[in-house]
Design an enzyme around this catalytic site. Structure first.
Site, PDB file in Angstrom:
ATOM      1  CB  SER A  49      -2.498  -4.012  -0.492  1.00 48.44           C
ATOM      2  OG  SER A  49      -1.544  -5.024  -0.742  1.00 48.44           O
TER       3      SER A  49
ATOM      4  CG  HIS B 135      -4.218  -4.054  -4.756  1.00 45.56           C
ATOM      5  ND1 HIS B 135      -4.379  -3.606  -6.051  1.00 45.56           N
ATOM      6  CD2 HIS B 135      -2.873  -4.209  -4.579  1.00 45.56           C
ATOM      7  CE1 HIS B 135      -3.186  -3.472  -6.625  1.00 45.56           C
ATOM      8  NE2 HIS B 135      -2.257  -3.851  -5.757  1.00 45.56           N
TER       9      HIS B 135
ATOM     10  CG  ASP C 234       0.104  -6.221  -4.240  1.00 50.86           C
ATOM     11  OD1 ASP C 234      -0.001  -5.584  -5.300  1.00 50.86           O
ATOM     12  OD2 ASP C 234      -0.063  -5.715  -3.115  1.00 50.86           O
TER      13      ASP C 234
ATOM     14  CG  MET D 151       4.750  -9.447  -5.624  1.00 56.43           C
ATOM     15  SD  MET D 151       5.614  -8.819  -4.172  1.00 56.43           S
ATOM     16  CE  MET D 151       4.569  -7.425  -3.756  1.00 56.43           C
TER      17      MET D 151
ATOM     18  CG  HIS E 214      -0.433  -4.885  -8.934  1.00 52.63           C
ATOM     19  ND1 HIS E 214       0.191  -4.083  -7.984  1.00 52.63           N
ATOM     20  CD2 HIS E 214       0.251  -4.707 -10.080  1.00 52.63           C
ATOM     21  CE1 HIS E 214       1.214  -3.447  -8.553  1.00 52.63           C
ATOM     22  NE2 HIS E 214       1.278  -3.821  -9.820  1.00 52.63           N
TER      23      HIS E 214
ATOM     24  CG  MET F 146       3.845  -6.182  -9.277  1.00 49.97           C
ATOM     25  SD  MET F 146       3.996  -5.741  -7.543  1.00 49.97           S
ATOM     26  CE  MET F 146       2.497  -6.491  -6.931  1.00 49.97           C
TER      27      MET F 146
ATOM     28  CG  MET G 265       3.756   0.561  -9.528  1.00 52.17           C
ATOM     29  SD  MET G 265       2.725  -0.378  -8.372  1.00 52.17           S
ATOM     30  CE  MET G 265       3.664  -0.330  -6.840  1.00 52.17           C
TER      31      MET G 265
ATOM     32  CG  PHE H  45       9.558  -5.423  -0.579  1.00 53.34           C
ATOM     33  CD1 PHE H  45       9.635  -6.638   0.093  1.00 53.34           C
ATOM     34  CD2 PHE H  45      10.424  -5.186  -1.643  1.00 53.34           C
ATOM     35  CE1 PHE H  45      10.567  -7.603  -0.284  1.00 53.34           C
ATOM     36  CE2 PHE H  45      11.361  -6.144  -2.021  1.00 53.34           C
ATOM     37  CZ  PHE H  45      11.429  -7.355  -1.345  1.00 53.34           C
ATOM     38  N   GLY H  46       5.484  -3.944   0.630  1.00 53.17           N
ATOM     39  CA  GLY H  46       4.608  -2.983   1.285  1.00 53.17           C
ATOM     40  C   GLY H  46       5.433  -2.130   2.241  1.00 53.17           C
ATOM     41  N   GLY H  47       4.817  -1.102   2.771  1.00 55.94           N
ATOM     42  CA  GLY H  47       5.436  -0.308   3.819  1.00 55.94           C
ATOM     43  C   GLY H  47       6.513   0.663   3.383  1.00 55.94           C
TER      44      GLY H  47
ATOM     45  CG  ASP I 238      -0.167  -0.545  -5.325  1.00 54.19           C
ATOM     46  OD1 ASP I 238      -0.105  -0.554  -4.081  1.00 54.19           O
ATOM     47  OD2 ASP I 238      -0.031  -1.564  -6.031  1.00 54.19           O
ATOM     48  N   GLY I 239       1.122   2.195  -3.230  1.00 50.79           N
ATOM     49  CA  GLY I 239       2.416   2.291  -2.577  1.00 50.79           C
ATOM     50  C   GLY I 239       2.517   3.514  -1.678  1.00 50.79           C
ATOM     51  N   GLY I 240       2.574   3.270  -0.367  1.00 50.46           N
ATOM     52  CA  GLY I 240       2.726   4.372   0.580  1.00 50.46           C
ATOM     53  C   GLY I 240       1.530   5.297   0.665  1.00 50.46           C
TER      54      GLY I 240
ATOM     55  N   GLY J 152      -2.134  -0.605   1.740  1.00 52.17           N
ATOM     56  CA  GLY J 152      -1.711  -1.764   2.510  1.00 52.17           C
ATOM     57  C   GLY J 152      -1.556  -1.396   3.967  1.00 52.17           C
TER      58      GLY J 152
HETATM   59  C1  DX5 Z   1       3.846  -3.071  -3.747  1.00 53.28           C
HETATM   60  C2  DX5 Z   1       2.411  -3.503  -3.903  1.00 53.28           C
HETATM   61  C3  DX5 Z   1       1.458  -2.743  -3.080  1.00 53.28           C
HETATM   62  C4  DX5 Z   1       1.668  -2.838  -1.596  1.00 53.28           C
HETATM   63  C5  DX5 Z   1       1.253  -1.527  -1.010  1.00 53.28           C
HETATM   64  O1  DX5 Z   1       4.602  -3.723  -4.702  1.00 53.28           O
HETATM   65  O2  DX5 Z   1       2.005  -3.393  -5.259  1.00 53.28           O
HETATM   66  O3  DX5 Z   1       0.107  -3.072  -3.411  1.00 53.28           O
HETATM   67  O4  DX5 Z   1       0.950  -3.861  -0.987  1.00 53.28           O
HETATM   68  O5  DX5 Z   1       1.562  -1.519   0.335  1.00 53.28           O
HETATM   69  P1  DX5 Z   1       1.687  -0.162   1.160  1.00 53.28           P
HETATM   70  O6  DX5 Z   1       0.361   0.506   1.111  1.00 53.28           O
HETATM   71  O7  DX5 Z   1       2.061  -0.631   2.536  1.00 53.28           O
HETATM   72  O8  DX5 Z   1       2.760   0.655   0.518  1.00 53.28           O
HETATM   73 ZN    ZN Z   2      -0.161  -3.617  -5.799  1.00 52.43          ZN
END
Ligand code: DX5
Ligand code: ZN
Length: 216
Positions: free
Chosen positions: A7, A32, A34, A36, A66, A68, A137, A143-145, A171-173, A193
Site C-alpha cells: 500500500s 495498492h 488507497d 480516501m 481501493h 474509500m 478490511m 489509516f495505515g498502521g 487489508d489492514g495490519g 502497508g
Molecule cells: C486503510 C487502507 C490500507 C492501509 C493498510 O484504510 O485501506 O490499505 O494502507 O496499511 P497497514 O498495512 O499499515 O495497516
Molecule cells: Zn486499502
C-alpha cells in the site's frame, strides 16, 4: 499463487517513484492505491492524478485501486482511464453497487467489493458473480498502521465456502505473522502497508509471505 500488494499510503510521499521501484525490485506483485474522500473515511489521500502518474512512470505495474468513497460511480471512468487495473468499491455506500461493478468490468478492469469490519460479509452474496475480487478490511478503513483484527477470519472462510473463486484480499495490519491466519482462511491477496513498505528488509517480508502458500 499469493499476490502481495504494497500500500503506497505507507510510502515516503516525497520519494514515491523510488519507493515504487524499491517495491518492484523486492518482488511485489503490484501496488495498492488507497483513495480516501474525507467523508466515507475520516482521511484524505490520493486521487486519479496519482494513478495516472504511476501508470506513466511504470507502464507495466499492476495498480489495485481501493476507493474509500461515498460516490465512486462518478469516478470509475476517470480511474479506469488513469490506468487502474482493478477497482474496488465499498459495500456500505448508498449507491447502486451492481451497476458500478458492471461499469468497472465494462472498462476492462477487475471489479472488487470491500466490507468494513462491522459489515456482515453475507450481505454481499448476491454481488459475488459480479466480483473479480473481494476485499475484507481487517482494520477500520482510513489509516495505515492499525492493529489487525483476527476476528475477521470467518469472513474469509465464508467467502471460500460459497465457492467464490476470485481474489480474496485482506487489508489492514497485515504482516508476515498475521498473513498466516489470512492465507489459512482463504486469502490469496495480501495488502501490506506499514509491515512491508516501512520494513527494514522488505524482501524478507515478501519471502515469508510467499512461503505461507507452501504449507498445507
Ligand atoms: C486503510 C487502507 C490500507 C492501509 C493498510 O484504510 O485501506 O490499505 O494502507 O496499511 P497497514 O498495512 O499499515 O495497516
Ligand atoms: Zn486499502
Amino acid at each position: 499463487m499469493i499476490k502481495i500488494l504494497p500500500s503506497i499510503l505507507a510510502a515516503d510521499m516525497l520519494r514515491m517513484g523510488e519507493e515504487i521501484t524499491r517495491m518492484a525490485e523486492v518482488g511485489a506483485d503490484g501496488l495498492h492505491v488507497d483513495v480516501m474522500d474525507a467523508h466515507f473515511v475520516p482521511n484524505l489521500s490520493f486521487g486519479p492524478a496519482m494513478v495516472k502518474a504511476i501508470r506513466k512512470g511504470f507502464p507495466n505495474i499492476y495498480q489495485d485501486v481501493h476507493l474509500m468513497m461515498d460516490n465512486p460511480a462518478a469516478y470509475i471512468a476517470t480511474f479506469a482511464e488513469a490506468g487502474a487495473d482493478a477497482i474496488t468499491i465499498h459495500a456500505e455506500i448508498p449507491e447502486n453497487i451492481e451497476e458500478i461493478l458492471r461499469d468497472i468490468r465494462s472498462r476492462g478492469c477487475k471489479a472488487g467489493l470491500s466490507v468494513k469490519p462491522k459489515t456482515d460479509v453475507r450481505t454481499i452474496e448476491g454481488y459475488l458473480p459480479l466480483c473479480d475480487q473481494v476485499l475484507v478490511m481487517t482494520v477500520e478503513p482510513g489509516f495505515g498502521g492499525q492493529k489487525f483484527m483476527a476476528d475477521m477470519m470467518p469472513k474469509l472462510r465464508w467467502l471460500r465456502q460459497t465457492g467464490f473463486a476470485g481474489g480474496v484480499q485482506v487489508d489492514g495490519g497485515v504482516n508476515a505473522g498475521t498473513a498466516r491466519d489470512c492465507v489459512a482462511a482463504g486469502a490469496d491477496e495480501l495488502v501490506m502497508g506499514t509491515a512491508l513498505v516501512r520494513a527494514a528488509d522488505p524482501a524478507a517480508v515478501i519471502r515469508a509471505c510467499r512461503a505461507l502458500e507452501d504449507r498445507p
